[in-house]
Design an enzyme around this catalytic site. Structure first.
Site, short mmCIF file in Angstrom:
data_model
loop_
_atom_site.label_atom_id
_atom_site.label_comp_id
_atom_site.label_asym_id
_atom_site.label_seq_id
_atom_site.Cartn_x
_atom_site.Cartn_y
_atom_site.Cartn_z
CG MET A 124 -1.66 -0.85 0.89
SD MET A 124 -3.44 -0.94 -0.24
CE MET A 124 -3.77 0.44 0.15
NE ARG A 125 6.82 2.68 1.63
CZ ARG A 125 7.65 1.02 2.05
NH1 ARG A 125 8.04 0.19 1.67
NH2 ARG A 125 7.58 0.75 3.94
CB ALA A 126 2.01 2.30 -4.48
#
Length: 683
Positions: free
Chosen positions: A274-276
């Protein structure tokens, strides 16, 4: 202090400048990785950015740049209650490639900690960079454990230093900027993901733009202060715009429709985790603030995707970072359309929002089929095999194939997980994951007196060395009286990276398409293994009348894979020339990097043709490697029902081991690990 080159005087490089400015507006974006060829103003732009950063207010005398308004309660120089405030310029701290762990995170005085019980801490570069810019040039050449420490500090906003139970923590929040030349090797995908944005830079091919670059650089070199003065107004305006965007940032609205576009884009491009999504949201918000708007638009989302997703699209080390812009536009349009249908079908008085435009279950967040980039071996295509001028083993070649015809390159077969091939003995090379070595990190195997600064204390050995002298030293309290001579450095054993030099037979005897496809797949698999084990690689090929260095030793496994894919085949088999060329390459590399041990991987069916006594010449060349103590393995590519065992003979001459293509697979029944036989061991 020298006058930096003005940021506004940089010609072109729009993506580079935008990526840096967005991080200046919102450091929460997570830094930027600048990828590009040498001489493209990467370092110049990063150093120029510092002059645009707002001044910071710090506690006087604090080595950790604490903010007087909210000082760090755990600051080693604290407490800072009711501290005064002074302002200074934001710092740009450069991390050298050869820096030690202590230089990066700081060091504890272990002698004082043991004898006096005090935490005497010398701050490192992370403390210097707090509330400023930390610049890592050639970040891809930085040791892996330093990159891990660096990115952990960037993610947590703090640095921890621990030595034998004594620990110090201090704040470490900074704008992280890394630059790299992809030709010198890639970063691991999980480390790429830790950089918020990435930009690709290249020299302009426009003549007028190149002329302007040279003109400005020469003017700056002749009179740095005068040149900077001519750009002072532009610099001041840009500095004010950054400050204005920072002030506007908390007021920028990130609507549900925009969030849906961000989520749909990340899902469509199959990025991991989910970092993107989070980085895209922060980047789009910073873009809106930079443009002076209080609401994020679809154009902001598109620009954020182009900056935040390309380096997260790498599915394996040989994939080039990039983004399909047509697919990006289609995904954004679909997500916007689905959001519009949802809004039209929803009644404000109806609490159930399921009535409109959601029959695809994802509102544009589904995963479209990916482009098929898998390599598949050619099936049933005719090839060319060489007809040896002399075959002492009595091996007839396949009829109807000519020796001199060059075949077009064929695609490689699908790579697979290989067995671990390692160099025997205990080395002292660069940290990696292949062969046993004495390293700074690993399991403790003993103790010794420190050579230079103490880095890894062996506590038990230190206490044992100091204990017999306590009465003579007049010990009266509970503390142990420790002298410098008592300190013992822990010796540790871990893994090192090696130089893996591939010597690939590209002659006619290997040119049958199905065979060469399998051979390329095997070498590609070994290259992937070398990438994962942090090796340098080189590639020597031989065919026709001679051998050539297709790729000098480098950390860029991608470059080796690219050269392999375009490798033509055909002609005779000058095996001796290939081995002699490899000997020359290794001789030079031993002078350049004597601590990095080589592993020679010869990929051949063992045949040697062309010239007088080709087999005898190949044997003499192989014995040269054996005399040098080079560890080696021969990947036997011979196929068919009748096998002559020529590759096994070559392996014995080299003092190494032969494995077939099938045995090279990690899941073969021959075993999971095969160590290379040491040179000098009985054949």
């Amino acid at each position: 202090m020298s006058t930096p080159y003005p940021f506004t005087a940089i010609v072109g490089q729009d993506d580079l400048r935008l990526g840096l400015l967005l991080n200046a507006v919102s450091p929460a974006v997570g830094g930027v990785l600048v990828r590009g060829e040498k001489g493209t103003a990467k370092s110049t732009a990063v150093r120029a950015l510092a002059a645009l950063m707002p001044e910071v207010s710090v506690v006087p005398g604090c080595r950790f740049s604490c903010d007087p308004g909210s000082p760090d309660p755990a600051c080693p120089d604290g407490p800072h209650a009711d501290a005064a405030a002074v302002s200074r310029a934001a710092r740009t701290v450069e991390l050298p490639v050869g820096a030690s762990e202590d230089r990066l995170v700081g060091a504890l005085d272990i002698e004082r900690a043991l004898s006096e019980g005090v935490k005497a801490f010398e701050p490192g570069l992370l403390a210097d960079a707090h509330r400023g810019i930390l610049y890592v040039d050639e970040v891809n050449l930085l040791h892996d454990h330093l990159v891990d420490l660096l990115l952990d500090a960037a993610a947590m906003g703090a640095s921890y230093v621990e030595r034998e139970g004594v620990s110090v923590r201090h704040a470490a929040r900074f704008l992280l900027v890394g630059t790299m030349n992809p030709e010198e090797g890639e970063l691991r995908p999980q480390l790429l993901d830790r950089f918020g944005l990435t930009v690709e830079v290249a020299a302009s091919r426009d003549t007028d733009e190149r002329v302007e670059v040279v003109r400005r650089r020469l003017a700056y070199d002749d009179d740095p202060e005068g040149f900077a003065a001519r750009w002072a107004a532009e610099e001041s305006a840009l500095r004010e715009r950054i400050a204005t965007a920072r002030a506007l940032l908390p007021q920028v609205l990130l609507g549900d429709g925009v969030l849906r576009q961000i989520a749909a884009t990340c899902a469509a491009f199959e990025v991991d985790g989910m970092r993107a999504d989070i980085v895209m949201a922060r980047t789009a918000t910073a873009l809106a603030a930079w443009a002076g708007r209080e609401e994020v638009t679809a154009d902001d989302v598109r620009q954020a995707a182009l900056l935040a997703l390309p380096h997260r699209r790498r599915r394996n080390p040989f994939d080039a970072p990039g983004l399909d812009e047509d697919k990006l536009d289609q995904t954004l349009d679909e997500a916007a359309g689905d959001q519009g249908r949802n809004d039209e079908g929803r009644n404000d008085d109806d609490p159930d929002p399921d009535g409109g435009g959601n029959d695809d279950g994802g509102g544009g967040g589904g995963v479209p089929p990916q482009a098929d980039g898998d390599r598949t071996p050619s099936q049933g295509e005719g090839g060319s095999d060489d007809t040896p001028s002399r075959a002492p083993e009595g091996a007839p070649d396949a009829p109807g194939r000519s020796a001199g015809a060059e075949q077009q390159p064929v695609a490689s077969a699908e790579p697979f997980r290989t067995k671990m091939l390692s160099v025997p003995g205990l080395g002292e090379g660069a940290a990696g994951r292949r062969s046993r070595a004495r390293t700074e990190h690993g399991r403790t195997t003993g103790a010794r007196r420190p050579r230079g600064a103490l880095t890894k204390l062996h506590l038990a050995a230190t206490v044992q060395a100091a204990a017999p002298h306590q009465r003579a030293r007049g010990r009266s309290g509970r503390g142990l009286v420790v002298r410098r001579d008592d300190l013992r450095q822990a010796t540790r054993e871990g893994r090192e990276g090696n130089l893996v030099l591939f010597v690939v037979d590209a002659s006619g005897s290997m040119a049958a398409r199905q065979r060469m496809s399998a051979v390329k797949g095997a070498v590609l698999s070994l290259l992937l293994d070398a990438y994962q084990r942090r090796d340098k690689v080189g590639l020597v090929t031989f065919r026709g009348k001679d051998a050539e260095v297709a790729l000098p030793p480098t950390s860029s496994v991608d470059a080796a894979a690219s050269r392999l894919e375009s490798l033509p085949t055909g002609g005779r088999t000058p095996l001796a020339a290939g081995l002699l060329k490899a000997h020359d390459v290794l001789r030079v590399e031993r002078l350049r990097d004597p601590s990095r041990r080589p592993l020679l991987v010869v990929v051949t069916d063992g045949r040697a043709t062309g010239g007088p006594e080709p087999v005898a010449l190949a044997g003499r060349a192989a014995r040269l490697h054996r005399a040098e103590g080079t560890a080696s393995v021969v990947v036997d590519c011979e196929s068919g029902y009748v096998r002559l065992g020529l590759a096994g003979e070559l392996a014995r001459e080299l003092g190494g081991t032969a494995v077939t293509l099938d045995e090279l697979r990690a899941d073969s029944i021959a075993g999971l690990v095969k160590d290379v036989t040491a040179a000098g061991r009985a054949a």
